[in-house]
Design a protein around this motif. Structure first.
Motif, PDB file in Angstrom:
ATOM      1  N   UNK A 236       0.821  -1.213   0.000  1.00  0.00           N
ATOM      2  CA  UNK A 236       0.000   0.000   0.000  1.00  0.00           C
ATOM      3  C   UNK A 236       0.855   1.264   0.000  1.00  0.00           C
ATOM      4  N   UNK A 237       2.089   1.159   0.478  1.00  0.00           N
ATOM      5  CA  UNK A 237       2.973   2.324   0.473  1.00  0.00           C
ATOM      6  C   UNK A 237       4.101   2.126  -0.541  1.00  0.00           C
ATOM      7  N   UNK A 238       3.822   1.364  -1.576  1.00  0.00           N
ATOM      8  CA  UNK A 238       4.793   1.218  -2.663  1.00  0.00           C
ATOM      9  C   UNK A 238       4.850   2.512  -3.460  1.00  0.00           C
ATOM     10  N   UNK A 385       8.622  -2.077   5.180  1.00  0.00           N
ATOM     11  CA  UNK A 385       7.647  -0.983   5.101  1.00  0.00           C
ATOM     12  C   UNK A 385       6.526  -1.189   6.118  1.00  0.00           C
ATOM     13  N   UNK A 386       6.125  -2.445   6.343  1.00  0.00           N
ATOM     14  CA  UNK A 386       5.102  -2.722   7.360  1.00  0.00           C
ATOM     15  C   UNK A 386       5.572  -2.295   8.748  1.00  0.00           C
ATOM     16  N   UNK A 390       3.667   1.955   7.099  1.00  0.00           N
ATOM     17  CA  UNK A 390       2.278   1.565   6.846  1.00  0.00           C
ATOM     18  C   UNK A 390       1.319   2.156   7.877  1.00  0.00           C
ATOM     19  N   UNK A 391       1.613   1.999   9.164  1.00  0.00           N
ATOM     20  CA  UNK A 391       0.707   2.499  10.203  1.00  0.00           C
ATOM     21  C   UNK A 391       0.543   4.020  10.130  1.00  0.00           C
ATOM     22  N   UNK A 396      -3.086   8.245   9.350  1.00  0.00           N
ATOM     23  CA  UNK A 396      -3.196   9.660   8.977  1.00  0.00           C
ATOM     24  C   UNK A 396      -4.158   9.860   7.825  1.00  0.00           C
ATOM     25  N   UNK A 397      -4.350   8.821   6.995  1.00  0.00           N
ATOM     26  CA  UNK A 397      -5.269   8.932   5.864  1.00  0.00           C
ATOM     27  C   UNK A 397      -6.718   8.856   6.316  1.00  0.00           C
ATOM     28  N   UNK A 398      -6.980   8.062   7.357  1.00  0.00           N
ATOM     29  CA  UNK A 398      -8.362   7.800   7.732  1.00  0.00           C
ATOM     30  C   UNK A 398      -8.756   8.328   9.113  1.00  0.00           C
TER      31      UNK A 398
END
Length: 519
Positions: A236-238, A385-386, A390-391, A396-398
């Motif tokens: 998801x953060x690629x 990345x996890x 990722x967190x 921060x997005x939601x």
């Protein structure tokens, strides 16, 4: 014949890449984001070409042959989960923000420290992923064409660099469409050959119905679930996923593309795990990757040639996407800074992005020559990345929680724990840890897999605990001018391009910023 097909595939990719250069028209926005003009099916193809590479095919086949169907299927399943989550929860919001890269998002939510942290971690992790693809391509050319491994690495990196330098994201579009056509023919043909030819079979304990691979740690269940987890969330953060979603014509199209890519990844790649298990029973011990042994053995030559062409195209497309995304981050987010980028001319940004690809390619070549791994490098990149980004990205997005202090501390704790466990654990996802292992009597192979979950949990808990206690101050945001200037093809042809009107976006939740955040 097979060697000729490899050379033909490389030649076609070069031609498509150079032909796509006419679409760039001197615009940095067109070069990096294809003018934000791509339809949902095209973005879906780009997303699939990002996840379906030699790591997820050659590497997954080796894992299936050695550890069972679910060990290999975990890779495409994890990547499909990532695409599904992207489509359902992430893509629409990301596209609506009109940003040019993942670090630009971190700048908006966490300030300049967040931008730099994200940039460095993303480039390091995707350097590992790029090296895995170069390794697979080097092994493939050495195995089928007789080209020395080191020379193969240099050649394929040079080819990907050449057509990406001129075509940018449009090169990824043209080569991605070619890739999906060849891959569909090859992979579907390979699966049909297995079911209609020798028939599906599997050694005891390694088959599709041997669910202990998902339920018993002694059969590898922890490692298999850790693989799905790391790929499902880490992708998801690629940086290339973010860039391809941002190239979509609309937020709704970006969402649809993610869902289509998830379905396509499962349909094309999961059956390969069954093929690999069957191949392990047919071939026994193989000198080299299992999939290569099948393609030079019982598989009919037309199918073998098509599959090999697809593998070459898939890996070159992935390497090209990493070149493009990494160079854009180096120029826009590390050396210049997204806020200062608005003051640089489009021509200057375009030239700088092209120049920055060269050192990225050199670093990828060096790593690939020193680390001879494929599939494990894919999972390791997203695992890191996890444990770090990722967190902070998802919360921060939601939610309203966007704390720079929480970002920094959670990254140090999560990534630090993951690296400590990495160097102390003798295996990496079931494979011997030859990258960096310190012999010890404290941690054994039973920690393999659990370390992925532990590091991600520490990162998430630390981010929430610190972020929820920080006092809200002010929104960390980007001025409108800092988004990458992007033109439609018609506007790019005009002498002066008028600024695009502000898009209608979903309202972003106001973040909670730590005292260290910059405004």
């Amino acid at each position: 014949m097979i060697g000729a097909s490899i050379l033909l595939t490389v030649a076609v990719l070069l031609l498509l890449g150079f032909w796509s250069a006419r679409r760039v028209r001197g615009s940095a926005g067109n070069f990096t984001l294809a003018g934000r003009t791509l339809t949902a099916p095209i973005v879906a193809i780009l997303l699939m070409s990002q996840v379906i590479d030699s790591n997820a095919t050659v590497g997954a086949a080796d894992l299936s042959g050695g550890f069972g169907f679910w060990a290999g299927a975990a890779m495409p399943i994890g990547l499909a989960v990532s695409m599904l989550l992207l489509g359902l929860f992430v893509a629409k919001r990301v596209r609506a923000m009109e940003l040019s890269s993942l670090p630009s998002y971190f700048l908006q939510r966490f300030g300049r420290p967040g931008e730099l942290l994200c940039s460095v971690l993303a480039i390091v992790c995707f350097g590992i992923l790029m090296a895995g693809n170069l390794v697979a391509l080097g092994l493939l050319m050495e195995y089928f064409a007789g080209v020395p491994y080191w020379l193969s690495i240099v050649i394929v990196a040079g080819v990907a660099l050449a057509y990406t330098l001129v075509g940018g994201m449009f090169a990824s579009v043209y080569t991605g469409v070619f890739l999906m056509g060849v891959m569909t023919l090859g992979f579907v043909g390979l699966s049909l050959w297995m079911f209609m030819g020798p028939g599906y079979s599997a050694p005891e304990g390694l088959g599709v119905l041997d669910f202990e691979q998902l339920t018993q740690s002694s059969a590898g269940s922890v490692v298999n679930w850790a693989t799905i987890f790391a790929l499902g969330l880490g992708n998801l953060v690629a940086i290339d996923v973010f860039q391809r979603v941002s190239s979509s014509r609309s937020p709704g199209g970006a969402r649809a593309a993610g869902i289509m890519a998830a379905i396509g990844t499962v349909v094309l790649c999961v059956p390969l795990a069954a093929v690999a298990v069957t191949g392990a029973g047919l071939l026994g011990d193989v000198d080299g990757p299992l999939l290569f042994g099948l393609l030079t053995g019982p598989v009919p030559q037309p199918i073998a040639i098509t599959v090999i062409a697809a593998l070459v195209a898939a890996s070159l497309t992935t390497v090209s996407g990493i070149f493009l995304a990494s160079s854009s981050i180096i120029v826009t987010n590390i050396f210049t800074g997204a806020r200062a980028t608005a003051t640089i001319s489009r021509t200057g940004l375009l030239s700088a992005s092209r120049y920055a690809m060269v050192p990225v390619a050199v670093i990828g070549i060096i790593v690939a020559l020193r680390v001879n791994h494929t599939g494990i490098l894919l999972t390791l990149a997203f695992d890191l990345l996890c444990a770090s980004l990722v967190a902070p990205f998802l919360f921060s997005l939601w939610t309203r929680i966007a704390s720079t202090r929480a970002l920094m501390i959670s990254t140090v704790l999560g990534l630090g724990l993951r690296m400590v466990l990495f160097v102390l654990t003798p295996t990496i996802y079931g494979v011997e840890n030859t990258l960096l292992y310190l012999p010890n009597d404290m941690i054994g192979v039973e920690m393999d897999g659990w370390s992925t979950f532990m590091a991600a949990a520490v990162s998430a808990i630390a981010y929430l605990a610190i972020g929820m206690t920080d006092r809200p101050r002010h929104q960390v945001g980007l001025p409108a001018a800092t988004a990458m200037p992007v033109q439609s093809p018609e506007a790019a042809a005009a002498p002066v391009a008028a600024p695009a009107p502000a898009p209608a976006t979903e309202p972003m939740p106001e973040p909670v910023s730590a005292s260290t955040s910059s405004g």
